[in-house]
Design a protein around this motif. Structure first.
Motif, PDB file in Angstrom:
ATOM      1  N   LEU A  90     -42.898  16.243  13.188  1.00  0.00           N
ATOM      2  CA  LEU A  90     -43.981  15.278  13.417  1.00  0.00           C
ATOM      3  C   LEU A  90     -43.622  14.621  14.083  1.00  0.00           C
ATOM      4  CD1 LEU A  90     -44.251  14.589   9.004  1.00  0.00           C
ATOM      5  CD2 LEU A  90     -45.936  15.819  10.648  1.00  0.00           C
ATOM      6  N   VAL A  91     -43.352  14.360  14.925  1.00  0.00           N
ATOM      7  CA  VAL A  91     -42.296  12.966  15.973  1.00  0.00           C
ATOM      8  C   VAL A  91     -43.750  12.713  16.699  1.00  0.00           C
ATOM      9  CG1 VAL A  91     -41.215  13.080  18.077  1.00  0.00           C
ATOM     10  CG2 VAL A  91     -39.918  13.959  16.284  1.00  0.00           C
ATOM     11  N   VAL A  92     -44.297  13.708  17.239  1.00  0.00           N
ATOM     12  CA  VAL A  92     -45.122  13.170  18.458  1.00  0.00           C
ATOM     13  C   VAL A  92     -45.766  12.621  17.421  1.00  0.00           C
ATOM     14  CG1 VAL A  92     -47.089  13.951  20.179  1.00  0.00           C
ATOM     15  CG2 VAL A  92     -44.429  15.049  19.480  1.00  0.00           C
ATOM     16  N   PRO A  93     -47.104  12.941  16.539  1.00  0.00           N
ATOM     17  CA  PRO A  93     -48.152  12.152  15.711  1.00  0.00           C
ATOM     18  C   PRO A  93     -47.276  10.621  15.380  1.00  0.00           C
ATOM     19  CG  PRO A  93     -47.634  14.468  14.872  1.00  0.00           C
ATOM     20  CD  PRO A  93     -46.829  14.487  15.389  1.00  0.00           C
ATOM     21  N   VAL A  94     -46.748  10.513  14.362  1.00  0.00           N
ATOM     22  CA  VAL A  94     -45.734   9.243  14.401  1.00  0.00           C
ATOM     23  C   VAL A  94     -45.662   8.218  15.260  1.00  0.00           C
ATOM     24  CG1 VAL A  94     -43.830   7.931  13.390  1.00  0.00           C
ATOM     25  CG2 VAL A  94     -44.776  10.187  12.036  1.00  0.00           C
ATOM     26  N   ALA A  95     -44.694   8.799  17.062  1.00  0.00           N
ATOM     27  CA  ALA A  95     -44.802   8.113  18.122  1.00  0.00           C
ATOM     28  C   ALA A  95     -46.378   7.308  18.365  1.00  0.00           C
ATOM     29  CB  ALA A  95     -44.752   8.684  18.630  1.00  0.00           C
ATOM     30  N   LEU A  96     -47.535   8.472  18.731  1.00  0.00           N
ATOM     31  CA  LEU A  96     -48.589   8.255  18.515  1.00  0.00           C
ATOM     32  C   LEU A  96     -49.481   7.532  17.983  1.00  0.00           C
ATOM     33  CD1 LEU A  96     -50.017  11.570  19.881  1.00  0.00           C
ATOM     34  CD2 LEU A  96     -49.477   9.476  21.256  1.00  0.00           C
ATOM     35  N   ALA A  97     -49.346   7.082  16.435  1.00  0.00           N
ATOM     36  CA  ALA A  97     -49.620   6.160  15.026  1.00  0.00           C
ATOM     37  C   ALA A  97     -48.738   5.220  15.353  1.00  0.00           C
ATOM     38  CB  ALA A  97     -49.120   6.930  14.042  1.00  0.00           C
ATOM     39  N   VAL A  98     -47.979   4.825  16.075  1.00  0.00           N
ATOM     40  CA  VAL A  98     -47.092   4.323  15.935  1.00  0.00           C
ATOM     41  C   VAL A  98     -47.714   2.917  16.862  1.00  0.00           C
ATOM     42  CG1 VAL A  98     -45.276   2.452  16.483  1.00  0.00           C
ATOM     43  CG2 VAL A  98     -44.915   4.546  14.827  1.00  0.00           C
ATOM     44  N   LEU A  99     -48.010   3.977  18.592  1.00  0.00           N
ATOM     45  CA  LEU A  99     -48.605   3.023  19.705  1.00  0.00           C
ATOM     46  C   LEU A  99     -50.381   2.384  19.432  1.00  0.00           C
ATOM     47  CD1 LEU A  99     -47.651   5.985  22.507  1.00  0.00           C
ATOM     48  CD2 LEU A  99     -46.475   3.786  22.094  1.00  0.00           C
TER      49      LEU A  99
END
Length: 148
Positions: free
Chosen positions: A62-71
């Motif tokens: 879930l690293v990429v989806p969460v990083a994008l969500a935080v951005l």
């Protein structure tokens, strides 16, 4: 910095990749991954490439989806929100693997590992997005040196 539209498209693409990795059939039915058995497997199997790959894959899922969500939504970059979002995501994956006849192993440990990796990266992204404070005159100097 990418546009919000580009970030949204990347988020949708990353969620589609997570769905493909976790929800494509690997057989029929499902099996239960006992947390005690899985934790023992991880603790005693770190010399095995397969165990390390499984561990890193669960941490990274879930690293990429969460990083994008935080951005996209910086307010998600706080630990309580991140933890809730990440645990909900990991739990949803495991519940879908249980509910659908995919031949997957349903594991609470996987959900927790998914959340741990997502929280770590989400906090790093949130911290990297914070504006840095401008140094104030005299900051870091002794009071006597600042007066000179």
């Amino acid at each position: 910095m990418p546009t919000r539209t580009a970030l949204r498209l990347a988020l949708l693409g990353s969620l589609a990749a997570v769905a493909a990795l976790t929800l494509l059939p690997a057989g029929t039915g499902w099996s239960w991954g006992s947390p005690a058995t899985e934790l023992r497997w991880y603790a005693t199997g770190l010399e095995s490439g397969a165990t390390v790959l499984q561990l890193l894959g669960n941490l990274a899922l879930l690293v990429v989806p969460v990083a994008l969500a935080v951005l996209l939504r910086p307010s998600l970059g706080r630990l309580p929100r991140l933890a809730g979002l990440a645990l909900a995501g990991g739990t949803a994956i495991e519940l879908l693997q249980w509910a659908l006849p995919l031949g997957r192993v349903v594991s609470p440990v996987d959900a927790v590992l998914n959340a741990a990796g997502a929280c770590a990266v989400g906090l790093v992204v949130a911290r990297s997005r914070r504006p840095t404070a401008e140094p104030r005159p005299g900051r870091g100097l002794s009071p006597r040196a600042a007066l000179r």
